[in-house]
Design a protein around this motif. Sequence first.
Motif, PDB file in Angstrom:
ATOM      1  N   LEU A 164       0.832  -1.217   0.000  1.00  0.00           N
ATOM      2  CA  LEU A 164       0.000   0.000   0.000  1.00  0.00           C
ATOM      3  C   LEU A 164       0.861   1.261   0.000  1.00  0.00           C
ATOM      4  O   LEU A 164       0.574   2.223  -0.718  1.00  0.00           O
ATOM      5  CB  LEU A 164      -0.932   0.006   1.209  1.00  0.00           C
ATOM      6  CG  LEU A 164      -2.127  -0.941   1.131  1.00  0.00           C
ATOM      7  CD1 LEU A 164      -2.819  -1.044   2.481  1.00  0.00           C
ATOM      8  CD2 LEU A 164      -3.103  -0.484   0.059  1.00  0.00           C
ATOM      9  N   PHE A 165       1.913   1.260   0.797  1.00  0.00           N
ATOM     10  CA  PHE A 165       2.817   2.410   0.850  1.00  0.00           C
ATOM     11  C   PHE A 165       3.450   2.650  -0.523  1.00  0.00           C
ATOM     12  O   PHE A 165       3.487   3.782  -1.012  1.00  0.00           O
ATOM     13  CB  PHE A 165       3.902   2.170   1.904  1.00  0.00           C
ATOM     14  CG  PHE A 165       4.915   3.269   1.982  1.00  0.00           C
ATOM     15  CD1 PHE A 165       4.639   4.428   2.691  1.00  0.00           C
ATOM     16  CD2 PHE A 165       6.136   3.143   1.340  1.00  0.00           C
ATOM     17  CE1 PHE A 165       5.566   5.459   2.759  1.00  0.00           C
ATOM     18  CE2 PHE A 165       7.071   4.165   1.396  1.00  0.00           C
ATOM     19  CZ  PHE A 165       6.794   5.326   2.113  1.00  0.00           C
ATOM     20  N   CYS A 166       3.929   1.593  -1.142  1.00  0.00           N
ATOM     21  CA  CYS A 166       4.571   1.717  -2.448  1.00  0.00           C
ATOM     22  C   CYS A 166       3.567   2.110  -3.530  1.00  0.00           C
ATOM     23  O   CYS A 166       3.899   2.859  -4.452  1.00  0.00           O
ATOM     24  CB  CYS A 166       5.262   0.411  -2.820  1.00  0.00           C
ATOM     25  SG  CYS A 166       6.658   0.016  -1.744  1.00  0.00           S
ATOM     26  N   TYR A 167       2.338   1.632  -3.402  1.00  0.00           N
ATOM     27  CA  TYR A 167       1.291   1.994  -4.355  1.00  0.00           C
ATOM     28  C   TYR A 167       1.095   3.504  -4.380  1.00  0.00           C
ATOM     29  O   TYR A 167       0.967   4.102  -5.456  1.00  0.00           O
ATOM     30  CB  TYR A 167      -0.011   1.276  -3.987  1.00  0.00           C
ATOM     31  CG  TYR A 167      -1.176   1.625  -4.861  1.00  0.00           C
ATOM     32  CD1 TYR A 167      -1.211   1.200  -6.181  1.00  0.00           C
ATOM     33  CD2 TYR A 167      -2.241   2.379  -4.388  1.00  0.00           C
ATOM     34  CE1 TYR A 167      -2.281   1.509  -7.002  1.00  0.00           C
ATOM     35  CE2 TYR A 167      -3.315   2.688  -5.200  1.00  0.00           C
ATOM     36  CZ  TYR A 167      -3.327   2.253  -6.498  1.00  0.00           C
ATOM     37  OH  TYR A 167      -4.384   2.563  -7.302  1.00  0.00           O
ATOM     38  N   GLU A 168       1.085   4.112  -3.203  1.00  0.00           N
ATOM     39  CA  GLU A 168       0.926   5.570  -3.126  1.00  0.00           C
ATOM     40  C   GLU A 168       2.055   6.286  -3.859  1.00  0.00           C
ATOM     41  O   GLU A 168       1.850   7.347  -4.440  1.00  0.00           O
ATOM     42  CB  GLU A 168       0.873   6.018  -1.664  1.00  0.00           C
ATOM     43  CG  GLU A 168      -0.354   5.560  -0.919  1.00  0.00           C
ATOM     44  CD  GLU A 168      -1.648   6.051  -1.524  1.00  0.00           C
ATOM     45  OE1 GLU A 168      -1.707   7.204  -2.027  1.00  0.00           O
ATOM     46  OE2 GLU A 168      -2.626   5.278  -1.518  1.00  0.00           O
ATOM     47  N   ALA A 169       3.241   5.708  -3.855  1.00  0.00           N
ATOM     48  CA  ALA A 169       4.396   6.352  -4.477  1.00  0.00           C
ATOM     49  C   ALA A 169       4.454   6.173  -5.991  1.00  0.00           C
ATOM     50  O   ALA A 169       4.914   7.069  -6.696  1.00  0.00           O
ATOM     51  CB  ALA A 169       5.686   5.812  -3.854  1.00  0.00           C
ATOM     52  N   VAL A 170       3.977   5.038  -6.504  1.00  0.00           N
ATOM     53  CA  VAL A 170       4.191   4.745  -7.925  1.00  0.00           C
ATOM     54  C   VAL A 170       3.000   5.037  -8.835  1.00  0.00           C
ATOM     55  O   VAL A 170       3.161   5.051 -10.048  1.00  0.00           O
ATOM     56  CB  VAL A 170       4.635   3.278  -8.144  1.00  0.00           C
ATOM     57  CG1 VAL A 170       5.923   2.991  -7.424  1.00  0.00           C
ATOM     58  CG2 VAL A 170       3.558   2.305  -7.749  1.00  0.00           C
ATOM     59  N   ARG A 171       1.836   5.311  -8.296  1.00  0.00           N
ATOM     60  CA  ARG A 171       0.663   5.496  -9.161  1.00  0.00           C
ATOM     61  C   ARG A 171       0.556   6.890  -9.758  1.00  0.00           C
ATOM     62  O   ARG A 171      -0.123   7.088 -10.758  1.00  0.00           O
ATOM     63  CB  ARG A 171      -0.607   5.164  -8.402  1.00  0.00           C
ATOM     64  CG  ARG A 171      -0.933   6.127  -7.283  1.00  0.00           C
ATOM     65  CD  ARG A 171      -2.135   5.640  -6.522  1.00  0.00           C
ATOM     66  NE  ARG A 171      -2.405   6.486  -5.379  1.00  0.00           N
ATOM     67  CZ  ARG A 171      -3.611   6.725  -4.930  1.00  0.00           C
ATOM     68  NH1 ARG A 171      -4.659   6.203  -5.523  1.00  0.00           N
ATOM     69  NH2 ARG A 171      -3.775   7.488  -3.883  1.00  0.00           N
ATOM     70  N   HIS A 172       1.238   7.870  -9.184  1.00  0.00           N
ATOM     71  CA  HIS A 172       1.140   9.255  -9.665  1.00  0.00           C
ATOM     72  C   HIS A 172       1.684   9.391 -11.079  1.00  0.00           C
ATOM     73  O   HIS A 172       2.684   8.797 -11.438  1.00  0.00           O
ATOM     74  CB  HIS A 172       1.871  10.202  -8.706  1.00  0.00           C
ATOM     75  CG  HIS A 172       1.271  10.178  -7.335  1.00  0.00           C
ATOM     76  ND1 HIS A 172       0.043  10.738  -7.037  1.00  0.00           N
ATOM     77  CD2 HIS A 172       1.702   9.611  -6.189  1.00  0.00           C
ATOM     78  CE1 HIS A 172      -0.244  10.535  -5.779  1.00  0.00           C
ATOM     79  NE2 HIS A 172       0.745   9.848  -5.229  1.00  0.00           N
ATOM     80  N   GLY A 173       0.954  10.152 -11.889  1.00  0.00           N
ATOM     81  CA  GLY A 173       1.350  10.377 -13.269  1.00  0.00           C
ATOM     82  C   GLY A 173       0.921   9.270 -14.217  1.00  0.00           C
ATOM     83  O   GLY A 173       1.306   9.275 -15.386  1.00  0.00           O
ATOM     84  N   THR A 174       0.117   8.328 -13.725  1.00  0.00           N
ATOM     85  CA  THR A 174      -0.381   7.243 -14.579  1.00  0.00           C
ATOM     86  C   THR A 174      -1.896   7.368 -14.699  1.00  0.00           C
ATOM     87  O   THR A 174      -2.516   8.159 -13.988  1.00  0.00           O
ATOM     88  CB  THR A 174      -0.040   5.852 -13.985  1.00  0.00           C
ATOM     89  OG1 THR A 174      -0.849   5.634 -12.821  1.00  0.00           O
ATOM     90  CG2 THR A 174       1.438   5.757 -13.623  1.00  0.00           C
ATOM     91  N   ILE A 175      -2.489   6.544 -15.561  1.00  0.00           N
ATOM     92  CA  ILE A 175      -3.952   6.569 -15.667  1.00  0.00           C
ATOM     93  C   ILE A 175      -4.605   5.892 -14.457  1.00  0.00           C
ATOM     94  O   ILE A 175      -5.820   5.897 -14.340  1.00  0.00           O
ATOM     95  CB  ILE A 175      -4.453   5.951 -16.992  1.00  0.00           C
ATOM     96  CG1 ILE A 175      -4.111   4.463 -17.085  1.00  0.00           C
ATOM     97  CG2 ILE A 175      -3.917   6.711 -18.191  1.00  0.00           C
ATOM     98  CD1 ILE A 175      -4.794   3.751 -18.247  1.00  0.00           C
ATOM     99  N   ALA A 176      -3.792   5.379 -13.550  1.00  0.00           N
ATOM    100  CA  ALA A 176      -4.311   4.773 -12.315  1.00  0.00           C
ATOM    101  C   ALA A 176      -4.048   5.665 -11.100  1.00  0.00           C
ATOM    102  O   ALA A 176      -4.206   5.226  -9.965  1.00  0.00           O
ATOM    103  CB  ALA A 176      -3.661   3.408 -12.093  1.00  0.00           C
TER     104      ALA A 176
END
Length: 113
Positions: A45-57
């Motif tokens: 969950l922590f990593c999800y918050e970091a990697v989803r920005h700037g994507t269609i997700a």
Amino acid sequence: MHEMSLMESMIDIACKTARQHGATRVRSIRLDVGVLSHADPDALLFCYEAVRHGTIAQDATLEINRVPGEGWCLDCERTVALAERFGACPDCGRHRVQMTAGDELKIRDMEVI
């Protein structure tokens, strides 16, 4: 922390799949994460918050479903619960158990628009 690369791959797969089906946004993603998979749900969950920005997700919600460990005991000839990889059968105590669930890490489904 291997969860970062796992989430980067998951976001990449989700976005590519959504685009292949004509979607412009991912609204939600549900993951199945086995309790024996060595992936920490809180770290995911922590990593999800970091990697989803700037994507269609980037606005998508993430739900993590925990899948319990399970195996087929060759001696008892039945499905048994597993608390650890390569663990003994909780009924007969033998180690002839083939894991059948609990080590998965997969996208169960997602909602796109």
